[in-house]
Design a protein around this motif. Structure first.
Motif: not given
Ligand code: SAH
Length: 464
Positions: A107-109, A114-125, A95-105
Motif C-alpha cells: 500500500r505504498q500510496e 497523510a491519512i486521518p489518525l487519532e493517537i491516544v496515550i492514556p497516561v503520559l508524564p 515494533v513498527f520499524s518498517t512503517a517508520r521508514s515509510g515503506r509499504c510493499d
C-alpha cells in the motif's frame, strides 16, 4: 503502558498493511526491558485501531540499565509499568520499524499520504504540564487534547498528577506520526531510560527528518531528547540549522521559548553568517547583488530589506525552494517599484546563463559543498569566467571545526559532497582567483577555536 492508533481512512483495515501487523492476530515482541504486544481492539472498513501495550519487567529493566548503577528500590517500585515513557518510544520504534521508514510493499500510496489518525496515550508524564504538550504537538499539525490525570480519583482535592491523557487528532503521514512519537515521548517524559551512545544526534536527525528542522520548539526538543547533554544539543541544533528551514512554517519567526531559556542564548551560526556576508556587501558598496543558490530565501530576505541595494536577484535549481522564497519575500504584495528591484529565477549554476551577468556582487553561501566535485569546474567557469561580477563572496563549512560538534561522525549535512579544511578552501580559492583574474581574501565566521578556526569560512573575491 498503552498507546492506541486509530484511522478512519477507508478501508481502515489498510492500517494492518501499513503497520505490517495483521488485525486478526495478537503478536508479542520481546524487548530488553519487557514485552510489547500489538493487537486490534477494532478493525472494520470504517475504523481500525491498533494498540501497543508494553509490559515492563522491572528486574530486566534494572539489569539492562547496568551502566548506570542505581541500587535504590525506586528502580523496582516506580511508575514505569503504567506511565508511557521513553521506553514506549523505544518499543514503538522497534515494533513498527518498517512503517517508520515509510515503506509499504502492498500500500505504498497510502503510506505516502497523510491519512486521518487519532493517537491516544492514556497516561503520559508531561513535564511542564498540558501546555507543553500543545507547544510540542500543535506545530506538527495535530489537534491536541491533554487532560491532567487526577492524582487519585477518589480524592479530587489532592489535585492533578504529573500525568496527562493525551489525544492527538490530525491528518498526517503514518511514518511521520511514528517518528514524531519516537522522538517526542522521551521529550515529554524528559528522562531517558537507556544508555545514550554518540550516535544519538544521528538518530534524532533521522527520526526528525522533514519535521524537526522547522519546528519552533526544536531547541527544547533537542535539549530534552539528548538528556541535557549540552554539547550534543549544540551539535544537533547546528546540524538542524544546516538542514535549513525548507518549509512553510519557517516563514514565520520562531516564537521565543518561555520554558527554559538556555543560560546564554547565542546568535545562531546562520544569523552570524548572514550578518557577515551582508556587512561585507555593504562595505564593498555593491548596488546590485545576486544570491546564487538562494534556497528558500532566508538571506534574500535580508538583501531585499537593505535599502542600499538597488537590484537584488536570487537563483536556484530547486523550484520548490524558489516558491518558498517568493512567499517569504511576499513578492505578490510588493508595490511595483519594490517588485521591480527583486528578481527570482530558476537556473543551474553549472550552465552559462546571461541572467547571471551584470551584478556588482554575487553570493555563493553554503552552495559549493553541494556540488559534485567533477561539476565544480563548470560552476567556476560560469560564475568567475562568464558572469564575472565585481565581487564574489563564497562561504562553506570549515571541516576542521567539526571536531567541536560532539557526536558528529559524518558531514554536517547529508547532501554535502565534501567539506574543506581551511587550507583546502584557500588553495581552491587561490587557484580560481588566479585563473579568472580575481584576488581572494579570507575571513572566518562564528566562534573561534584557537586550533580549529571558525565553523564557517568565507572567501571574498575581488575582480582585478
Ligand atoms: N544559500 C542558501 C542555501 C544553501 S543550500 C543558504 O545559505 O541558506 C544549497 C542550495 O544550492 C540549495 O538550495 C540547492 O538547491 C542549490 N543548488 C545546488 N546545486 C545547484 C546548482 N547546480 N545550481 C543552482 N543551485 C544549486
Amino acid at each position: 503502558m498503552l498507546l492506541t492508533l486509530t484511522t478512519t481512512h477507508q478501508p481502515a483495515t489498510d492500517l494492518g498493511y501499513l503497520l505490517y501487523k495483521h488485525p486478526d492476530r495478537v503478536q508479542e515482541f520481546k524487548q530488553s526491558f519487557g514485552t510489547a504486544t500489538v493487537f486490534y481492539p477494532e478493525a472494520t472498513d470504517e475504523r481500525c485501531t491498533a494498540a501497543l501495550l508494553l509490559e515492563i519487567d522491572p528486574v530486566r529493566l534494572a539489569r539492562s540499565a547496568g551502566r548506570t548503577p542505581d541500587f535504590s528500590l525506586s528502580q523496582y517500585v516506580n511508575d514505569r509499568s503504567y506511565a508511557a515513557s521513553s521506553l514506549l518510544g523505544v518499543a514503538l520504534a522497534d515494533v513498527f520499524s518498517t512503517a517508520r521508514s515509510g515503506r509499504c510493499d502492498t500500500r505504498q500510496e497510502v503510506a505516502d499520504s497523510a491519512i486521518p489518525l487519532e493517537i491516544v496515550i492514556p497516561v503520559l508524564p508531561c513535564r511542564g504540564g498540558p501546555k507543553t504538550a500543545h507547544r510540542i504537538f500543535e506545530p506538527l499539525g495535530w489537534q491536541v487534547s491533554a487532560t491532567p490525570v487526577a492524582l487519585d480519583e477518589h480524592f479530587p482535592e489532592w489535585g492533578a498528577s504529573r500525568y496527562v491523557r493525551l489525544t492527538l487528532t490530525g491528518t498526517v503521514r503514518l511514518a511521520d506520526a511514528l517518528n514524531q512519537l519516537h522522538v517526542l515521548l522521551p521529550v515529554m517524559d524528559e528522562s531517558k531510560h537507556y544508555w545514550q551512545g554518540t550516535d544519538e544526534v544521528d538518530k534524532l536527525l533521522r527520526s526528525g527528518e522533514g519535521w524537526l528542522a522547522s519546528h519552533p520548539e526544536r531547541e527544547l526538543i533537542a535539549r530534552r531528547y539528548l538528556g541535557r547533554r549540552s554539547a550534543l544539543t549544540r551539535t544537533a541544533l547546528t546540524r538542524l540549522a544546516e538542514l535549513g528551514d525548507d518549509s512553510e512554517d519557517a516563514l514565520e519567526p520562531a516564537e521565543e521559548e518561555e520554558i527554559a531559556q538556555p543560560a546564554e542564548r547565542r546568535e545562531s551560526l546562520n544569523a552570524q553568517r548572514h550578518e557577515a556576508v551582508l556587512s561585507t556587501l555593504v562595505d564593498l558598496r555593491a548596488k546590485s547583488v545576486i544570491d546564487l543558490g538562494c534556497g528558500p530565501g532566508q538571506f534574500l530576505h535580508r538583501l531585499v530589506h537593505e535599502p542600499s541595494f538597488t537590484r537584488v536577484a536570487g537563483v536556484d535549481v530547486s523550484s520548490r525552494s524558489l516558491e518558498i522564497a517568493a512567499r517569504r519575500l511576499r513578492l505578490d504584495q510588493l508595490g511595483e517599484r519594490q517588485a521591480s528591484r527583486v528578481h527570482l529565477f530558476q537556473g543551474a549554476l553549472t550552465y552559462e546563463d546571461a541572467r547571471l551577468s551584470g551584478f556588482d556582487a554575487a553570493v555563493l553561501m553554503e552552495v559549493v559543498e553541494h556540488i559534485d566535485p567533477p561539476r565544480l569546474a563548470a560552476l567556476e567557469r560560469v560564475v568567475f569566467g562568464a558572469a564575472r561580477p565585481g565581487a564574489v563572496l563564497v562561504t562553506t563549512p570549515n571541516v576542521e571545526y567539526n571536531a567541536n560538534y560532539e557526536g558528529l561522525t559524518g558531514m554536517r549535512h547529508p547532501d554535502h559532497r565534501f567539506e574543506w579544511s581551511r587550507q583546502e578552501f584557500e588553495s581552491w580559492a587561490g587557484r580560481v582567483a588566479a585563473v579568472h583574474g580575481y584576488t581572494a581574501q579570507f575571513r572566518g565566521i562564528g566562534d573561534v577555536d584557537p586550533e580549529r578556526g571558525t565553523p564557517t569560512q568565507m572567501a571574498v573575491f575581488l575582480r582585478d
